[in-house]
Write a protein that holds these residues in place. Structure first.
Motif, PDB file in Angstrom:
ATOM      1  N   UNK A 295      -8.692   3.436  -2.602  1.00  0.00           N
ATOM      2  CA  UNK A 295      -9.159   2.644  -1.465  1.00  0.00           C
ATOM      3  C   UNK A 295      -7.992   1.878  -0.842  1.00  0.00           C
ATOM      4  N   UNK A 296      -6.863   1.787  -1.569  1.00  0.00           N
ATOM      5  CA  UNK A 296      -5.643   1.170  -1.059  1.00  0.00           C
ATOM      6  C   UNK A 296      -4.680   2.258  -0.598  1.00  0.00           C
ATOM      7  N   UNK A 297      -3.741   1.867   0.297  1.00  0.00           N
ATOM      8  CA  UNK A 297      -2.728   2.818   0.758  1.00  0.00           C
ATOM      9  C   UNK A 297      -1.639   3.001  -0.290  1.00  0.00           C
ATOM     10  N   UNK A 298      -1.164   1.900  -0.864  1.00  0.00           N
ATOM     11  CA  UNK A 298       0.027   1.932  -1.709  1.00  0.00           C
ATOM     12  C   UNK A 298      -0.187   2.721  -2.993  1.00  0.00           C
ATOM     13  N   UNK A 299      -1.353   2.622  -3.592  1.00  0.00           N
ATOM     14  CA  UNK A 299      -1.564   3.167  -4.930  1.00  0.00           C
ATOM     15  C   UNK A 299      -2.337   4.478  -4.942  1.00  0.00           C
ATOM     16  N   UNK A 300      -2.592   5.079  -3.795  1.00  0.00           N
ATOM     17  CA  UNK A 300      -3.311   6.348  -3.772  1.00  0.00           C
ATOM     18  C   UNK A 300      -2.282   7.486  -3.809  1.00  0.00           C
ATOM     19  N   UNK A 301      -2.390   8.454  -4.726  1.00  0.00           N
ATOM     20  CA  UNK A 301      -3.429   8.575  -5.740  1.00  0.00           C
ATOM     21  C   UNK A 301      -2.986   8.075  -7.096  1.00  0.00           C
ATOM     22  N   UNK A 302      -1.870   7.338  -7.123  1.00  0.00           N
ATOM     23  CA  UNK A 302      -1.360   6.772  -8.369  1.00  0.00           C
ATOM     24  C   UNK A 302      -0.383   5.666  -8.014  1.00  0.00           C
ATOM     25  N   UNK A 303      -0.114   4.739  -8.923  1.00  0.00           N
ATOM     26  CA  UNK A 303       0.892   3.707  -8.650  1.00  0.00           C
ATOM     27  C   UNK A 303       2.245   4.307  -8.312  1.00  0.00           C
TER      28      UNK A 303
ATOM     29  N   UNK B 258      -5.166  -7.027  -8.062  1.00  0.00           N
ATOM     30  CA  UNK B 258      -5.883  -7.114  -6.803  1.00  0.00           C
ATOM     31  C   UNK B 258      -7.381  -7.175  -6.990  1.00  0.00           C
ATOM     32  N   UNK B 259      -8.076  -7.048  -5.892  1.00  0.00           N
ATOM     33  CA  UNK B 259      -9.537  -7.045  -5.907  1.00  0.00           C
ATOM     34  C   UNK B 259     -10.044  -6.120  -4.820  1.00  0.00           C
ATOM     35  N   UNK B 260     -11.221  -5.561  -5.045  1.00  0.00           N
ATOM     36  CA  UNK B 260     -11.894  -4.679  -4.097  1.00  0.00           C
ATOM     37  C   UNK B 260     -13.348  -5.110  -4.054  1.00  0.00           C
TER      38      UNK B 260
ATOM     39  N   UNK C  47      -7.513  -6.471  -1.441  1.00  0.00           N
ATOM     40  CA  UNK C  47      -6.202  -7.097  -1.377  1.00  0.00           C
ATOM     41  C   UNK C  47      -5.473  -6.800  -2.685  1.00  0.00           C
ATOM     42  N   UNK C  48      -4.179  -6.504  -2.604  1.00  0.00           N
ATOM     43  CA  UNK C  48      -3.403  -6.159  -3.794  1.00  0.00           C
ATOM     44  C   UNK C  48      -1.956  -6.613  -3.634  1.00  0.00           C
ATOM     45  N   UNK C  49      -1.418  -7.146  -4.734  1.00  0.00           N
ATOM     46  CA  UNK C  49      -0.002  -7.486  -4.812  1.00  0.00           C
ATOM     47  C   UNK C  49       0.648  -6.550  -5.825  1.00  0.00           C
ATOM     48  N   UNK C  50       1.772  -5.929  -5.428  1.00  0.00           N
ATOM     49  CA  UNK C  50       2.484  -5.002  -6.305  1.00  0.00           C
ATOM     50  C   UNK C  50       3.949  -5.408  -6.385  1.00  0.00           C
ATOM     51  N   UNK C  51       4.508  -5.353  -7.599  1.00  0.00           N
ATOM     52  CA  UNK C  51       5.904  -5.699  -7.840  1.00  0.00           C
ATOM     53  C   UNK C  51       6.604  -4.492  -8.456  1.00  0.00           C
TER      54      UNK C  51
ATOM     55  N   UNK D  33      14.785  -5.243  -6.949  1.00  0.00           N
ATOM     56  CA  UNK D  33      13.333  -5.306  -6.993  1.00  0.00           C
ATOM     57  C   UNK D  33      12.770  -5.485  -5.590  1.00  0.00           C
ATOM     58  N   UNK D  34      11.477  -5.233  -5.478  1.00  0.00           N
ATOM     59  CA  UNK D  34      10.749  -5.419  -4.221  1.00  0.00           C
ATOM     60  C   UNK D  34       9.294  -5.717  -4.555  1.00  0.00           C
ATOM     61  N   UNK D  35       8.553  -6.173  -3.560  1.00  0.00           N
ATOM     62  CA  UNK D  35       7.127  -6.449  -3.743  1.00  0.00           C
ATOM     63  C   UNK D  35       6.414  -6.185  -2.429  1.00  0.00           C
ATOM     64  N   UNK D  36       5.137  -5.822  -2.528  1.00  0.00           N
ATOM     65  CA  UNK D  36       4.322  -5.543  -1.343  1.00  0.00           C
ATOM     66  C   UNK D  36       2.961  -6.196  -1.513  1.00  0.00           C
ATOM     67  N   UNK D  37       2.517  -6.876  -0.464  1.00  0.00           N
ATOM     68  CA  UNK D  37       1.159  -7.411  -0.390  1.00  0.00           C
ATOM     69  C   UNK D  37       0.390  -6.565   0.614  1.00  0.00           C
ATOM     70  N   UNK D  38      -0.739  -6.029   0.185  1.00  0.00           N
ATOM     71  CA  UNK D  38      -1.565  -5.176   1.053  1.00  0.00           C
ATOM     72  C   UNK D  38      -2.977  -5.724   1.136  1.00  0.00           C
TER      73      UNK D  38
END
Length: 374
Positions: free
Chosen positions: A110-118, A274-276, A291-295, A326-331
């Motif tokens: 359901x998220x862009x960043x983690x489809x279909x895996x982290x 995150x949460x859905x 909403x999801x935070x990834x590091x 390192x980097x991080x993304x908030x979606x």
């Protein structure tokens, strides 16, 4: 998706994906009861906003572009499947992506960043991630109602090889990927709040070169070829149930952690949380907010090699502005089903430290994702 602030260039990029999915019942066709053949053909066209606008070449911010880039008629799936012993044993083999069944879930997609895996899994060649298919098979066992164990064996080939999916004879195999995964799927309380707790490990027998790369003589010595291991822990838990009995009918919290062998992996560590949430606005019971935070931690061995080359005045490589750390993304997204089979999903992403350095300003992106299922 548009870069509206930061990055290397403001502007919009567009991508689309068209898929045709089929399922053949071999019981009706040739008398092999219980056997099915699954196939999926795909076309992908567009530009990747991560490259064009943000300046990052490790983390894809637009899921549809993903690993393969342009594909006119890509063969993604062609595999056989059968369940045995009252669905307690399930067998599948053929051409398929490993992350169809390992390290994935409907919530992640359901998220862009983690489809279909982290992302830390997507970047490893051993994990054939949709739409990259490979020869392989897996067995899934359900010893109890709430537990699943699955093991697999998949051929490994470079992610950028056989872009069409049809060139089987010319596809080079570098090793074997051996994943094993345990899942606990409890249901809590009278509302049967579903949870999914996944522990996985995968061993890639391919011998990869040391990430340190070419360094000045006398500063460090590259290690010899090393196999890659991946450990992952993923979890989600339904907090409330709303609008039905299926496992997506409710709101979830979710999180995960991935660790790869640092010396031979692009990203050594990732965690996300995150949460859905379904139906959080009154009179909109089927809308979903996520909403999801990834590091992401780049391999320390990569960082060391880049620092040594920078100190010696050597080039760091294409698209690299400095030692990467390192980097991080908030979606965040809000999905609206406007008609049966049509989903409209506005998207927001905020990328911190593009290119995994401090040389490019943090990027703000907005976009629109549309899914149509016939």
């Amino acid at each position: 998706m548009a870069d509206v602030g930061g990055g290397i260039s403001l502007g919009i990029d567009y991508v689309h994906e068209l898929t045709l999915q089929t399922q053949f019942d071999l019981g009706k066709l040739v008398g092999l009861d219980g056997w099915t053949i699954h196939t999926l053909l795909m076309e992908r066209v567009g530009r990747e906003v991560s490259h064009d606008r943000v300046g990052d070449y490790n983390i894809s911010l637009m899921e549809v572009y993903s690993l393969s880039g342009h594909s006119v008629a890509h063969l993604t799936d062609m595999y056989a499947q059968k369940s045995f012993l009252h669905n307690t044993v399930d067998l599948a083999f053929g051409r398929m992506a490993l992350t169809h069944v390992f390290a994935t879930s409907p919530l992640l997609c359901s998220f862009m960043m983690t489809c279909s895996a982290p992302v830390a899994i997507k970047l490893d060649a051993g994990f054939s991630v949709y739409p990259k298919a490979t020869w392989g098979g897996r067995v899934r066992l359900r010893p109890t109602r709430d537990t699943i164990v699955q093991v697999g064996a998949y051929s490994v080939s470079p992610l950028n090889e056989d872009i069409s999916g049809w060139a089987w004879a010319g596809e080079k195999s570098t090793g074997l990927m051996l994943p094993v995964e345990f899942t606990w799927q409890p249901f809590f309380g009278r509302r049967k709040l579903a949870g999914h707790y996944v522990l996985g490990f995968a061993h890639d027998t391919t011998r990869y070169s040391d990430n340190i790369g070419s360094v000045p003589v006398g500063t460090a010595r590259p290690h010899s070829g090393e196999a890659r291991d991946t450990f992952y822990l993923e979890a989600d838990q339904m907090l409330y149930r709303k609008g039905g009995a299926n496992q997506m009918a409710g709101g979830y919290i979710l999180g995960g952690y991935i660790h790869n062998t640092p010396d031979v992996s692009v990203i050594s560590d990732e965690f996300y949380i995150g949460s859905s949430l379904l139906g959080i606005i009154p009179h909109r019971p089927h809308d979903r907010f996520g909403v999801m935070y990834s590091y992401y931690r780049i391999s320390p061995r990569t960082e060391l090699g880049e620092r040594l080359r920078m100190d010696a005045g050597m080039p760091l490589g294409a698209h690299v502005n400095g030692p990467q750390t390192h980097a991080a993304v908030l979606e965040a997204y809000y999905g609206v089903p406007v008609y049966p089979g049509i989903l409209i999903q506005p998207e927001f992403e905020y990328m911190m430290r593009p290119d995994e350095t401090s040389h490019i300003p943090n990027a703000e992106l907005v976009g629109l994702k549309v899914i149509g299922t016939l």
